[in-house]
Design a protein around this motif. Sequence first.
Motif, PDB file in Angstrom:
ATOM      1  N   LEU A  40      -8.376 -44.318 -21.804  1.00  0.00           N
ATOM      2  CA  LEU A  40      -7.962 -43.088 -21.100  1.00  0.00           C
ATOM      3  C   LEU A  40      -7.847 -41.906 -22.098  1.00  0.00           C
ATOM      4  O   LEU A  40      -7.903 -40.523 -21.952  1.00  0.00           O
ATOM      5  N   LEU A  41      -7.503 -42.126 -23.250  1.00  0.00           N
ATOM      6  CA  LEU A  41      -7.293 -41.251 -24.491  1.00  0.00           C
ATOM      7  C   LEU A  41      -8.516 -41.177 -25.540  1.00  0.00           C
ATOM      8  O   LEU A  41      -8.873 -40.085 -25.972  1.00  0.00           O
ATOM      9  N   GLY A  42      -9.053 -42.228 -25.799  1.00  0.00           N
ATOM     10  CA  GLY A  42     -10.263 -42.327 -26.504  1.00  0.00           C
ATOM     11  C   GLY A  42      -9.926 -42.119 -28.063  1.00  0.00           C
ATOM     12  O   GLY A  42     -10.784 -42.242 -29.023  1.00  0.00           O
ATOM     13  N   GLN A  88      -7.588 -36.756  -9.361  1.00  0.00           N
ATOM     14  CA  GLN A  88      -8.505 -36.180  -8.899  1.00  0.00           C
ATOM     15  C   GLN A  88      -8.159 -35.586  -7.392  1.00  0.00           C
ATOM     16  O   GLN A  88      -8.553 -34.514  -6.638  1.00  0.00           O
ATOM     17  N   ALA A  89      -7.166 -36.541  -6.720  1.00  0.00           N
ATOM     18  CA  ALA A  89      -6.947 -36.182  -5.271  1.00  0.00           C
ATOM     19  C   ALA A  89      -5.533 -35.017  -5.348  1.00  0.00           C
ATOM     20  O   ALA A  89      -5.051 -34.653  -4.380  1.00  0.00           O
ATOM     21  N   TYR A 147      -8.999 -36.815 -18.894  1.00  0.00           N
ATOM     22  CA  TYR A 147      -9.152 -36.166 -17.438  1.00  0.00           C
ATOM     23  C   TYR A 147      -8.123 -35.328 -17.079  1.00  0.00           C
ATOM     24  O   TYR A 147      -6.750 -35.371 -17.408  1.00  0.00           O
ATOM     25  N   GLU A 148      -8.444 -34.386 -16.474  1.00  0.00           N
ATOM     26  CA  GLU A 148      -7.492 -33.165 -15.789  1.00  0.00           C
ATOM     27  C   GLU A 148      -6.627 -33.888 -14.634  1.00  0.00           C
ATOM     28  O   GLU A 148      -6.758 -34.818 -14.124  1.00  0.00           O
ATOM     29  N   ASN A 149      -5.366 -33.319 -15.197  1.00  0.00           N
ATOM     30  CA  ASN A 149      -4.198 -33.807 -14.267  1.00  0.00           C
ATOM     31  C   ASN A 149      -3.791 -35.309 -14.438  1.00  0.00           C
ATOM     32  O   ASN A 149      -2.906 -35.725 -13.686  1.00  0.00           O
TER      33      ASN A 149
END
Length: 248
Positions: free
Chosen positions: A42-44, A22-23, A71-73
Amino acid sequence: MNNKGGVGKTTLACNLGHCLAQAGKRTLVVDMDSQCNASGTLLGEEPEMTIYELYTSDDVKTPDCIHPSKYENLDVLPSAPEAFVLESEFAKKPGKGFHLLHDKLAPYAREHYDVTILDSPPNLGMYAVQGLVCSDYVIVPIECGSRYAIDGLKRIIDTILEIKDKTNPGLKDVRILVNRLDRRTTVGKLSNLRLRKTFGDRVFNAIIPINSSIQQAEMAGCSVVDFAPSSTGAFNYRLLTKELLAVI
């Protein structure tokens, strides 16, 4: 890393990874624990290509085993339950085994990511050593409230510094994170003070307190900044991220 289980290593890896992403930092989380909790969060889903295939097949390339997270990035190199059996194989050839992660991952990660987070298993076995051999920094989360946990920290840090001296002179620093601190108890407050008196600047200023949102996010299989972005837990992880970026 921490050879003690239940101190929040995986929760730290997932939440810190998401906060770094996010940063604006291109981030990779590497799950080195055969319990695969970071991978699941994180992957699900369970991917076909994991660190097991990367380690066992010369035909498999590093990017084949890296997957975009929810999540993006933020990308993930997942673990697999069968990765557990490889540790005994590494032990038979420690010279090669120590450097395997460095050789397989480090050049690619340094070229394609700003930050790579390695989530180590709860022991000081071969996977933990592999992580130390190719790391620039080590974060040791500790749950305040136990004298034995603090005493054990000295042994962990001595082990890390020994590997730095003998194998990885590029390892720049070891930092301790006070995790799951109960600010309401005298034991928690005194443990925090003793920790900072003993280890000084090695302890992050940021603290991750006991927070129900973090626990609920774990149960929901997501990061706390996703589950409850305005919670105390999310706020403190953002503070930790800001401090970490200043350190590195």
